[in-house]
Design a protein around this motif. Sequence first.
Motif, PDB file in Angstrom:
ATOM      1  N   SER A 129       5.695  -0.883   1.970  1.00  0.00           N
ATOM      2  CA  SER A 129       7.197  -1.052   2.066  1.00  0.00           C
ATOM      3  C   SER A 129       8.006   0.378   1.795  1.00  0.00           C
ATOM      4  O   SER A 129       9.031   0.664   2.246  1.00  0.00           O
ATOM      5  N   ASP A 130       7.395   1.285   1.436  1.00  0.00           N
ATOM      6  CA  ASP A 130       7.794   2.812   1.075  1.00  0.00           C
ATOM      7  C   ASP A 130       9.081   2.570   0.159  1.00  0.00           C
ATOM      8  O   ASP A 130       9.808   3.403  -0.120  1.00  0.00           O
ATOM      9  N   TRP A 131       8.975   1.543  -0.761  1.00  0.00           N
ATOM     10  CA  TRP A 131       9.729   1.297  -1.969  1.00  0.00           C
ATOM     11  C   TRP A 131       9.642   2.452  -2.793  1.00  0.00           C
ATOM     12  O   TRP A 131       8.685   3.013  -2.808  1.00  0.00           O
ATOM     13  N   HIS A 132      10.606   3.347  -3.439  1.00  0.00           N
ATOM     14  CA  HIS A 132      11.976   3.082  -3.321  1.00  0.00           C
ATOM     15  C   HIS A 132      12.737   4.051  -2.403  1.00  0.00           C
ATOM     16  O   HIS A 132      13.970   3.936  -2.542  1.00  0.00           O
ATOM     17  N   ILE A 133      11.666   4.670  -1.699  1.00  0.00           N
ATOM     18  CA  ILE A 133      12.551   5.533  -0.739  1.00  0.00           C
ATOM     19  C   ILE A 133      13.333   4.876   0.234  1.00  0.00           C
ATOM     20  O   ILE A 133      14.343   5.319   0.924  1.00  0.00           O
ATOM     21  N   LEU A 134      12.947   3.569   0.401  1.00  0.00           N
ATOM     22  CA  LEU A 134      13.785   3.050   1.307  1.00  0.00           C
ATOM     23  C   LEU A 134      15.180   2.805   0.999  1.00  0.00           C
ATOM     24  O   LEU A 134      16.237   2.513   2.119  1.00  0.00           O
TER      25      LEU A 134
ATOM     26  N   ILE B 141      -5.774  10.199  -1.759  1.00  0.00           N
ATOM     27  CA  ILE B 141      -5.265  11.472  -1.561  1.00  0.00           C
ATOM     28  C   ILE B 141      -4.018  11.144  -0.692  1.00  0.00           C
ATOM     29  O   ILE B 141      -4.028  10.829   0.375  1.00  0.00           O
ATOM     30  N   LYS B 142      -2.946  11.753  -1.108  1.00  0.00           N
ATOM     31  CA  LYS B 142      -1.577  11.910  -0.217  1.00  0.00           C
ATOM     32  C   LYS B 142      -1.495  12.930   0.566  1.00  0.00           C
ATOM     33  O   LYS B 142      -1.623  14.194  -0.054  1.00  0.00           O
ATOM     34  N   PHE B 143      -1.393  13.053   1.863  1.00  0.00           N
ATOM     35  CA  PHE B 143      -1.115  14.015   2.796  1.00  0.00           C
ATOM     36  C   PHE B 143       0.202  14.145   3.075  1.00  0.00           C
ATOM     37  O   PHE B 143       0.584  13.011   3.738  1.00  0.00           O
TER      38      PHE B 143
ATOM     39  N   GLY C 225       1.023   6.416   7.649  1.00  0.00           N
ATOM     40  CA  GLY C 225       2.013   5.844   6.898  1.00  0.00           C
ATOM     41  C   GLY C 225       3.205   5.648   7.890  1.00  0.00           C
ATOM     42  O   GLY C 225       3.372   6.359   8.679  1.00  0.00           O
ATOM     43  N   HIS C 226       3.920   4.699   7.836  1.00  0.00           N
ATOM     44  CA  HIS C 226       5.002   4.180   8.687  1.00  0.00           C
ATOM     45  C   HIS C 226       4.616   3.826  10.218  1.00  0.00           C
ATOM     46  O   HIS C 226       5.510   3.772  11.016  1.00  0.00           O
ATOM     47  N   ALA C 227       3.460   3.677  10.460  1.00  0.00           N
ATOM     48  CA  ALA C 227       2.843   3.061  11.547  1.00  0.00           C
ATOM     49  C   ALA C 227       3.281   4.143  12.762  1.00  0.00           C
ATOM     50  O   ALA C 227       3.201   3.742  13.997  1.00  0.00           O
TER      51      ALA C 227
ATOM     52  N   ILE D 139       0.736  -1.410  -0.081  1.00  0.00           N
ATOM     53  CA  ILE D 139       0.068   0.090  -0.108  1.00  0.00           C
ATOM     54  C   ILE D 139       0.687   1.355  -0.160  1.00  0.00           C
ATOM     55  O   ILE D 139       0.273   2.332  -0.234  1.00  0.00           O
ATOM     56  N   HIS D 140       2.077   1.206   0.071  1.00  0.00           N
ATOM     57  CA  HIS D 140       2.800   2.338   0.177  1.00  0.00           C
ATOM     58  C   HIS D 140       4.171   2.296  -0.775  1.00  0.00           C
ATOM     59  O   HIS D 140       5.322   1.603  -0.467  1.00  0.00           O
ATOM     60  N   THR D 141       4.305   2.680  -1.953  1.00  0.00           N
ATOM     61  CA  THR D 141       5.356   2.717  -2.858  1.00  0.00           C
ATOM     62  C   THR D 141       5.513   3.925  -3.559  1.00  0.00           C
ATOM     63  O   THR D 141       4.580   4.923  -3.506  1.00  0.00           O
ATOM     64  N   HIS D 142       6.591   4.179  -4.208  1.00  0.00           N
ATOM     65  CA  HIS D 142       6.790   5.347  -5.114  1.00  0.00           C
ATOM     66  C   HIS D 142       7.226   5.025  -6.424  1.00  0.00           C
ATOM     67  O   HIS D 142       8.368   4.071  -6.475  1.00  0.00           O
ATOM     68  N   ILE D 143       7.106   5.689  -7.511  1.00  0.00           N
ATOM     69  CA  ILE D 143       7.591   5.446  -8.941  1.00  0.00           C
ATOM     70  C   ILE D 143       7.885   6.439  -9.509  1.00  0.00           C
ATOM     71  O   ILE D 143       8.356   6.401 -10.662  1.00  0.00           O
TER      72      ILE D 143
HETATM   73 ZN   LIG Z   1       6.704   7.054   1.413  1.00  0.00          ZN
END
Ligand SMILES: [Zn+2]
Length: 473
Positions: free
Chosen positions: A419-424, A251-253, A329-331, A10-14
Amino acid sequence: MSYPERIIDIHTHIFNLKYLPIKGVMISRGINPTLAAGIEKILIALTGNYLNYNRYNISKFINLQDPNFEKDLFNFSMDDLVKDIGFKTTLETFESIQVQKALLHFAREKKVIEFFETENIDNLSENHEFLNIRLPYIISSFVRHVFETIEDGLNYLRWFLFMTLGEEKIIERMKNSYPSVQTFVFHMIDADWFFERNFSTYNIDQMLNNMSYLQEVNSELVGFAPYNPMRGTTGLRKIFDLIKMKKFRGIKFYPPLGYKPVNNSNFELNNLNYELFDLCLEHEIPIFTHCTPTGFEAIPHKSGLNSDPEFWEELLNQPKYARLKVCFGHAGGEDGWFAEYTPEDENLFPPKTEKNFYAELVYKLCINYENVFCEVGFLEHQQHKNGIANMQNRLEEIFRIDESGENKYEFRNKVIYGSDWHILFNHGLELNYINPYIKLFTESEILKKYSDRFFYKNAEIFLSNQFIEDSPI
Ligand SMILES: [Zn+2]
């Protein structure tokens, strides 16, 4: 180890470098603005304007098809990478005003004699010795200097170089790295307004167009559009219309940019936020909010604090907004979840410190409000020795409390994989981010009963909105 039947991340970036205000990010990490502008120019020149762009040819280092690609990326040293950037930088980039100014600043400070010997830059194209030997050297020592100055600089450099790829290549990599994931939810940030940007390669319409197109041609992708309160009602209506047209899902906040859900000193901004919340409430649109005290902070060591879930609590406390759909996000950050914990401990979460205090409140909001969710991306489990074991103990205890019926809303119906891929990458977290979670949810007797909820069912509920009711994914 067995995989769950279905996985949603539920958490990625492209996005690639064109979407990132590099200059602002470097300034916020302590780099002088002149140097930051030069770095931005050099890196953006390596990025190019096509969705399938690969000119910089990171593949000199890395085979994009190789399943161990991230591992390889993380094997490269500062030497390898800066040398390569030096040789790939063209005369045209070198001649840009930002790069010239940055190099001059750097050369003066570091007394790089070679640079001052170039006296007449107009004739450089004929000066082969300079072009072939000294220019790459000067550029690479400049890039090295900048990335050695910032914390985690080498990982940032690796991450930036990865982001010189075109968006389509980035998506290809994501799919190759995580073949067991069927759906990738990606998030966008509209950050230029909050960071000083030297020049913009993309405007917001192009970004939104690209991202809609990429969802059309990749059925695995679901996008969250970026909320930017600085764009006013017109900007808000634009992203709402895209959601209505099913081009984006939610929406991303992003509070570290410099705003929070309530209590902003700017009265108009507060009103606009309420306009957003009303729309989301009416159409059951999910909001995904960053929730750690850090991140891409427009004001370093300060604006990350806007992510405090207490601001959301204030909103959710108002009966009208109690059913707003929000995912943290990120709990709330790994510090709360990975801290020492054994079932004998009286408190589920560690005593509050500046670093860890979001996790506990995120948990409380999840169990007290019907539509509040929590995502576990970017928990630095690969670097945390006992972190994942502590998290397991903590989650088992929480799921036991769920089973006892004590929680108004069960946390097991709220916690979602991400995962927050690819920011990880910028923290040096590489391949197989998902594996420790698979292990956790297949080996623990209590957790494994709810593995389907964690890996996809809770996400499906969060991701539905009024416009796509029939088929959430
Ligand atoms: Zn992120």
